[in-house]
Design an enzyme around this catalytic site. Structure first.
Site, mmCIF file in Angstrom:
data_model
loop_
_atom_site.group_PDB
_atom_site.id
_atom_site.type_symbol
_atom_site.label_atom_id
_atom_site.label_comp_id
_atom_site.label_asym_id
_atom_site.label_seq_id
_atom_site.Cartn_x
_atom_site.Cartn_y
_atom_site.Cartn_z
ATOM 1 N N LYS A 157 10.995 8.666 -7.455
ATOM 2 C CA LYS A 157 10.989 10.270 -7.201
ATOM 3 C C LYS A 157 11.968 11.334 -6.973
ATOM 4 C CE LYS A 157 5.931 9.007 -6.527
ATOM 5 N NZ LYS A 157 4.411 9.867 -5.657
ATOM 6 N N TYR B 36 1.216 9.577 -15.608
ATOM 7 C CA TYR B 36 -0.070 9.164 -14.921
ATOM 8 C C TYR B 36 -1.597 9.748 -15.363
ATOM 9 C CZ TYR B 36 2.975 9.393 -11.134
ATOM 10 O OH TYR B 36 3.878 8.970 -9.436
ATOM 11 N N ASN C 100 5.928 11.835 -1.702
ATOM 12 C CA ASN C 100 5.925 10.453 -0.805
ATOM 13 C C ASN C 100 6.943 9.587 -1.401
ATOM 14 O OD1 ASN C 100 4.495 9.786 -3.390
ATOM 15 N ND2 ASN C 100 3.020 9.433 -2.575
ATOM 16 N N HIS D 156 6.958 5.672 -6.146
ATOM 17 C CA HIS D 156 6.046 5.300 -7.138
ATOM 18 C C HIS D 156 5.933 3.739 -7.446
ATOM 19 C CE1 HIS D 156 3.203 4.296 -10.372
ATOM 20 N NE2 HIS D 156 4.341 3.676 -10.639
ATOM 21 N N GLU E 15 3.475 0.597 -17.670
ATOM 22 C CA GLU E 15 4.633 1.286 -17.123
ATOM 23 C C GLU E 15 5.820 0.767 -17.833
ATOM 24 O OE1 GLU E 15 4.027 1.169 -12.950
ATOM 25 O OE2 GLU E 15 1.944 2.856 -13.403
#
Ligand code: GTP
Ligand code: MG
Length: 149
Positions: free
Chosen positions: A9, A49, A112, A115, A126
């Site tokens: 990310k 998402y 975080n 992914h 995905e």
């Protein structure tokens, strides 16, 4: 063999963790099948998402993951989806064990770092969202017999 979609990310990119993260998947014995560095648009991220659309944190999540470039990749190997999630740690980094990516590099759930697909079905969805079929490279690793029995 199984494939999983992994994405560093924007915070992971800004903190220069891309190399370390790739290193962990290589070290484990997984095979890199696709890799790209992109500034994803809101449409792609909304689709990515989609299952979280109704959650209260969705707007801040979109702002976070669209805040800069990401490194998107596909890794292949035995149990790649489940093992990838174990290597990432828990969604909340503070609940993640040391030795996991989030447990070593992150504190807040909204920062975080990485992914990883949560099921084989999500992984296939995905991978199809982020990559064209011709961007997935079929190749043989010459250490295959030294990684797998
Ligand atoms: P991903 O690998 O990014 O999909 O994370 P995950 O599968 O561990 O968690 P989930 O799919 O449920 O949530 C996606 C992302 O939304 C998380 O990685 C967090 O960045 C963010 N997120 C999830 N829950 C919360 C929350 O309660 N608050 C905030 N601010 N962000 C959250
Ligand atoms: Mg998820």
């Amino acid at each position: 063999q199984e494939r999983t979609f992994i994405m560093v990310k924007p915070d992971g990119v800004q903190r220069r963790l891309v190399g370390k993260i790739i290193q962990r998947f290589e070290d484990r014995g997984f095979k890199l099948v696709a890799l790209k560095f992109v500034a994803p648009d809101q449409g792609l991220l909304t689709q990515h998402y989609a299952d979280l659309k109704e959650r209260p944190f969705f707007p801040s999540l979109l702002k976070y993951v669209s805040s800069g470039p990401v490194a998107a990749m596909v890794w292949e190997g035995k149990d790649a989806v489940k093992t990838g999630r174990v290597m990432l740690g828990e969604t909340n980094p503070l609940a993640s064990k040391p030795g996991t990516i989030r447990g070593d590099f992150a504190i807040d759930v909204g920062r975080n770092v990485i992914h990883g697909s949560d099921s084989v079905e999500s992984a296939n969805r995905e991978i199809g969202l982020w990559f064209q079929p011709q961007e997935l490279v079929n190749w043989n690793t010459n250490d295959h017999g030294w990684v797998y029995e």
